[in-house]
Scaffold this active site. Structure first.
Site, PDB file in Angstrom:
ATOM      1  N   SER A 123      26.589  18.128 -20.216  1.00 24.77           N
ATOM      2  CA  SER A 123      27.182  17.028 -19.463  1.00 24.77           C
ATOM      3  C   SER A 123      26.313  15.784 -19.565  1.00 24.77           C
ATOM      4  O   SER A 123      25.079  15.878 -19.658  1.00 24.77           O
ATOM      5  CB  SER A 123      27.267  17.457 -17.992  1.00 24.77           C
ATOM      6  OG  SER A 123      27.562  16.363 -17.169  1.00 24.77           O
ATOM      7  N   TYR A 148      23.560  21.265  -9.738  1.00 28.19           N
ATOM      8  CA  TYR A 148      24.487  21.382 -10.869  1.00 28.19           C
ATOM      9  C   TYR A 148      23.881  20.724 -12.117  1.00 28.19           C
ATOM     10  O   TYR A 148      23.790  21.339 -13.187  1.00 28.19           O
ATOM     11  CB  TYR A 148      25.850  20.748 -10.548  1.00 28.19           C
ATOM     12  CG  TYR A 148      26.690  20.610 -11.798  1.00 28.19           C
ATOM     13  CD1 TYR A 148      27.265  21.725 -12.386  1.00 28.19           C
ATOM     14  CD2 TYR A 148      26.838  19.370 -12.435  1.00 28.19           C
ATOM     15  CE1 TYR A 148      27.982  21.619 -13.578  1.00 28.19           C
ATOM     16  CE2 TYR A 148      27.552  19.256 -13.617  1.00 28.19           C
ATOM     17  CZ  TYR A 148      28.118  20.376 -14.183  1.00 28.19           C
ATOM     18  OH  TYR A 148      28.813  20.266 -15.375  1.00 28.19           O
ATOM     19  N   LYS A 152      22.402  22.386 -15.789  1.00 28.08           N
ATOM     20  CA  LYS A 152      22.830  22.043 -17.155  1.00 28.08           C
ATOM     21  C   LYS A 152      21.606  21.678 -18.005  1.00 28.08           C
ATOM     22  O   LYS A 152      21.498  22.076 -19.165  1.00 28.08           O
ATOM     23  CB  LYS A 152      23.821  20.866 -17.126  1.00 28.08           C
ATOM     24  CG  LYS A 152      25.190  21.268 -16.631  1.00 28.08           C
ATOM     25  CD  LYS A 152      25.959  22.086 -17.668  1.00 28.08           C
ATOM     26  CE  LYS A 152      27.086  22.875 -17.059  1.00 28.08           C
ATOM     27  NZ  LYS A 152      27.766  23.770 -17.992  1.00 28.08           N
TER      28      LYS A 152
HETATM   29  P1  NAD Z   1      36.632  24.977 -14.806  1.00 29.04           P
HETATM   30  O1  NAD Z   1      36.072  25.415 -13.502  1.00 29.04           O
HETATM   31  O2  NAD Z   1      38.061  24.598 -14.875  1.00 29.04           O
HETATM   32  O3  NAD Z   1      36.380  26.094 -15.909  1.00 29.04           O
HETATM   33  C1  NAD Z   1      35.282  26.979 -15.867  1.00 29.04           C
HETATM   34  C2  NAD Z   1      35.824  28.379 -16.074  1.00 29.04           C
HETATM   35  O4  NAD Z   1      34.730  29.311 -16.036  1.00 29.04           O
HETATM   36  C3  NAD Z   1      36.800  28.812 -14.984  1.00 29.04           C
HETATM   37  O5  NAD Z   1      37.966  29.361 -15.572  1.00 29.04           O
HETATM   38  C4  NAD Z   1      36.048  29.865 -14.186  1.00 29.04           C
HETATM   39  O6  NAD Z   1      36.905  30.835 -13.648  1.00 29.04           O
HETATM   40  C5  NAD Z   1      35.116  30.415 -15.261  1.00 29.04           C
HETATM   41  N1  NAD Z   1      33.877  31.015 -14.721  1.00 29.04           N
HETATM   42  C6  NAD Z   1      33.031  30.481 -13.811  1.00 29.04           C
HETATM   43  N2  NAD Z   1      32.006  31.315 -13.596  1.00 29.04           N
HETATM   44  C7  NAD Z   1      32.191  32.379 -14.419  1.00 29.04           C
HETATM   45  C8  NAD Z   1      31.462  33.568 -14.648  1.00 29.04           C
HETATM   46  N3  NAD Z   1      30.331  33.841 -13.987  1.00 29.04           N
HETATM   47  N4  NAD Z   1      31.948  34.446 -15.553  1.00 29.04           N
HETATM   48  C9  NAD Z   1      33.102  34.194 -16.224  1.00 29.04           C
HETATM   49  N5  NAD Z   1      33.832  33.089 -16.032  1.00 29.04           N
HETATM   50  C10 NAD Z   1      33.381  32.185 -15.139  1.00 29.04           C
HETATM   51  O7  NAD Z   1      35.707  23.783 -15.340  1.00 29.04           O
HETATM   52  P2  NAD Z   1      35.887  22.824 -16.601  1.00 29.04           P
HETATM   53  O8  NAD Z   1      36.094  21.452 -16.086  1.00 29.04           O
HETATM   54  O9  NAD Z   1      36.861  23.381 -17.543  1.00 29.04           O
HETATM   55  O10 NAD Z   1      34.428  22.884 -17.196  1.00 29.04           O
HETATM   56  C11 NAD Z   1      34.071  23.741 -18.253  1.00 29.04           C
HETATM   57  C12 NAD Z   1      32.595  23.559 -18.574  1.00 29.04           C
HETATM   58  O11 NAD Z   1      32.340  22.209 -18.906  1.00 29.04           O
HETATM   59  C13 NAD Z   1      31.679  23.908 -17.389  1.00 29.04           C
HETATM   60  O12 NAD Z   1      30.519  24.552 -17.905  1.00 29.04           O
HETATM   61  C14 NAD Z   1      31.325  22.536 -16.840  1.00 29.04           C
HETATM   62  O13 NAD Z   1      30.083  22.548 -16.188  1.00 29.04           O
HETATM   63  C15 NAD Z   1      31.291  21.699 -18.095  1.00 29.04           C
HETATM   64  N6  NAD Z   1      31.535  20.269 -17.838  1.00 29.04           N
HETATM   65  C16 NAD Z   1      32.650  19.897 -17.144  1.00 29.04           C
HETATM   66  C17 NAD Z   1      32.866  18.545 -16.891  1.00 29.04           C
HETATM   67  C18 NAD Z   1      34.055  18.084 -16.094  1.00 29.04           C
HETATM   68  O14 NAD Z   1      34.026  16.981 -15.557  1.00 29.04           O
HETATM   69  N7  NAD Z   1      35.136  18.873 -15.988  1.00 29.04           N
HETATM   70  C19 NAD Z   1      31.951  17.594 -17.346  1.00 29.04           C
HETATM   71  C20 NAD Z   1      30.834  18.023 -18.060  1.00 29.04           C
HETATM   72  C21 NAD Z   1      30.634  19.369 -18.308  1.00 29.04           C
HETATM   73  C1  WQD Z   2      33.924   8.723 -11.088  1.00 29.98           C
HETATM   74  C2  WQD Z   2      33.858   7.413 -10.298  1.00 29.98           C
HETATM   75  C3  WQD Z   2      32.932   7.664  -8.093  1.00 29.98           C
HETATM   76  C4  WQD Z   2      36.160  10.152  -6.510  1.00 29.98           C
HETATM   77  C5  WQD Z   2      31.083  14.038 -11.963  1.00 29.98           C
HETATM   78  C6  WQD Z   2      29.821  14.848 -12.065  1.00 29.98           C
HETATM   79  C7  WQD Z   2      29.408  14.984 -13.499  1.00 29.98           C
HETATM   80  C8  WQD Z   2      30.557  15.493 -14.368  1.00 29.98           C
HETATM   81  C9  WQD Z   2      31.850  14.794 -14.117  1.00 29.98           C
HETATM   82  C10 WQD Z   2      30.386  17.819 -14.813  1.00 29.98           C
HETATM   83  C11 WQD Z   2      32.554   7.244  -9.521  1.00 29.98           C
HETATM   84  C12 WQD Z   2      34.371   7.235  -8.023  1.00 29.98           C
HETATM   85  C13 WQD Z   2      35.347   9.387  -7.327  1.00 29.98           C
HETATM   86  C14 WQD Z   2      36.848   9.527  -5.420  1.00 29.98           C
HETATM   87  C15 WQD Z   2      35.881   7.418  -6.078  1.00 29.98           C
HETATM   88  N1  WQD Z   2      30.849  16.858 -14.138  1.00 29.98           N
HETATM   89  N2  WQD Z   2      35.208   8.036  -7.114  1.00 29.98           N
HETATM   90  N3  WQD Z   2      36.683   8.185  -5.268  1.00 29.98           N
HETATM   91  O1  WQD Z   2      30.696  11.264 -10.531  1.00 29.98           O
HETATM   92  O2  WQD Z   2      31.011  10.348 -12.872  1.00 29.98           O
HETATM   93  O3  WQD Z   2      30.849  12.775 -12.540  1.00 29.98           O
HETATM   94  O4  WQD Z   2      32.112  14.701 -12.714  1.00 29.98           O
HETATM   95  O5  WQD Z   2      29.466  17.805 -15.578  1.00 29.98           O
HETATM   96  O6  WQD Z   2      28.320  15.846 -13.527  1.00 29.98           O
HETATM   97  O7  WQD Z   2      28.794  14.195 -11.334  1.00 29.98           O
HETATM   98  O8  WQD Z   2      32.894  11.606 -11.798  1.00 29.98           O
HETATM   99  O9  WQD Z   2      35.265  11.475 -11.189  1.00 29.98           O
HETATM  100  O10 WQD Z   2      33.579  12.174  -9.427  1.00 29.98           O
HETATM  101  O11 WQD Z   2      33.641   9.808 -10.202  1.00 29.98           O
HETATM  102  O12 WQD Z   2      35.754   6.215  -5.880  1.00 29.98           O
HETATM  103  O13 WQD Z   2      37.570  10.177  -4.654  1.00 29.98           O
HETATM  104  O14 WQD Z   2      34.897   7.413  -9.321  1.00 29.98           O
HETATM  105  O15 WQD Z   2      32.162   7.037  -7.090  1.00 29.98           O
HETATM  106  O16 WQD Z   2      32.222   5.880  -9.559  1.00 29.98           O
HETATM  107  P1  WQD Z   2      31.286  11.408 -11.857  1.00 29.98           P
HETATM  108  P2  WQD Z   2      33.908  11.337 -10.615  1.00 29.98           P
END
Ligand code: NAD
Ligand code: WQD
Length: 352
Positions: A123, A148, A152
């Protein structure tokens, strides 16, 4: 065959679909703690064939061993993890255990089975608050302000040490910026449990009447309109980046880091106006103080992925918002309306 951990989740389900469409055999391992089996049934509907599915935990070493013995896995996309920032502050051990120990258990089982290709879901949070925009992969990692983000960064460091220790490993660390949107069919998308933490899922739930109004957290940031700026990327572009990374890992050893973003930042206010345009009406909103731990701005320099992977995000903001709205308006309660069974996907019983 490609193992996709967390393949029933938001990003994982889109990646499974792209893998199936590209002709791969796919095995999903997911404990469904934050997802529904309905997502995989819909993936099957779209792809015309099903991934293999094993319900189980990525921390379960016996299960991983049985899985690698039973299926001819050649590479792993590792999405399984917990991702809610606020929850990670309240339950840090659960986050470190799943995101760090889970990754360690997976790598140990992979090495025992002779599998050394791994793509890890990292991330942009690992950059912390960068003083320089856009962010290249050369920027030093920062100090994530929550467990979190720490988990990562720790997992990245574990994987770097592992690749340094054994030249057989080929590992891609994909640093996602802000994934949004949904498959253009409107059949799969993001379905958060409880109150959404992220901006677009919250806006979508206001638009379908599940929430009264959007809270805009802070309008006094040092950005052009005072609201936070992020690099939003379409989840299908993101999923396709994983296939490109897999191809690249055939050619390079060691650890490679790639930003997956568009290279463009949008403010919360810009997001709101663009979304109002898509839904054709104003969205109720109110300004609130800054959310603790938020940074002012964050956007990528995605040129390394373009040069090394031949990958570039294709879908602009209007497409991201239209696709997200199609998903949410057709599925106002997400996957909850589906009869959630795993009948569609091939589920295999393995020792767990
Ligand atoms: P998500 O929660 O929709 O998907 C994660 C999946 O992993 C889920 O289906 C959950 O059931 C499964 N899971 C969790 N713990 C588990 C375990 N111990 N064993 C087996 N399965 C397990 O999330 P996502 O948004 O699809 O994110 C996927 C990956 O990408 C995550 O590692 C997340 O940290 C990373 N990521 C997400 C974002 C974002 O904003 N969505 C941003 C950066 C990184
Ligand atoms: C985006 C912008 C908020 C919600 C987070 C995690 C990051 C990554 C993605 C996994 C910001 C604003 C948000 C709301 C708002 N996840 N906001 N009202 O914070 O960039 O990232 O998700 O890796 O680790 O920190 O994403 O969508 O929460 O926020 O005003 O109800 O929207 O302040 O400026 P963020 P976000």
């Amino acid at each position: 065959m490609i193992l996709v951990t967390g393949g029933a989740g938001y990003i994982g389900s889109h990646a499974v679909l792209e893998l199936l469409l590209a002709g791969h055999e796919v095995l999903v391992l997911d404990n469904l703690c934050n997802s529904s089996p309905a997502a995989l049934q819909r993936v099957e509907q779209l792809a015309g064939r099903a991934p293999h599915f094993v319900r189980g935990d990525v921390r379960n070493r016996a299960l991983l061993k049985a899985l690698f013995a039973a299926y001819p896995v050649s590479a792993v996309l590792h999405f399984a993890g917990l991702k809610a920032v606020g929850e990670s502050v309240r339950e840090p051990l659960r986050y470190y255990e799943t995101n760090v120990s889970g990754s360690i258990a997976l790598c140990q089982a992979m090495a025992e089975a002779g599998i050394f290709k791994l793509v890890f879901s990292s991330s942009a949070t690992v950059y912390g608050e960068s003083p320089v925009m856009p962010i290249t992969e050369e920027r030093p990692t920062g100090v994530p302000t929550n467990p979190y983000g720490q988990s990562k960064l720790m997992a990245e460091n574990v994987l770097k040490g592992l690749a340094d220790s054994d030249p057989r490993w080929s590992i891609g660390l994909l640093r996602y910026f802000n994934p949004i949107g949904a498959h253009e069919s409107g059949l799969i998308g993001e379905d958060p449990n409880g109150t959404p933490n992220n901006l677009l899922p919250y806006m979508l739930q206001v638009a379908v009447g599940r929430r009264a109004q959007l809270n805009i957290y802070g309008n006094d940031y040092p950005t052009p309109d005072g609201t936070g700026v992020r690099d939003y990327i379409h989840v299908v572009d993101l999923a396709q980046g994983h296939l490109k990374a897999l191809e690249r890992l055939e050619q390079v050893a060691g650890v490679s880091v790639w930003n997956l973003g568009t290279g463009r930042g949008y403010s919360v206010r810009q997001m709101l106006s663009a979304f109002e345009e898509v839904i054709g009406r104003p969205l109720p909103h109110v300004y609130k103080p800054r959310r603790p731990g938020d940074i002012a701005q964050c956007w990528s320099d995605p040129s390394k992925a373009r040069e090394e992977l031949g990958w570039e995000a294709q879908r602009g903001l209007p497409t991201m918002l239209r696709d997200a709205w199609r998903w949410q308006s057709r599925n106002p309660r997400g996957y909850a309306q589906d009869k959630a069974t795993v009948a569609g996907a091939t589920q295999t019983a393995l020792a767990s």
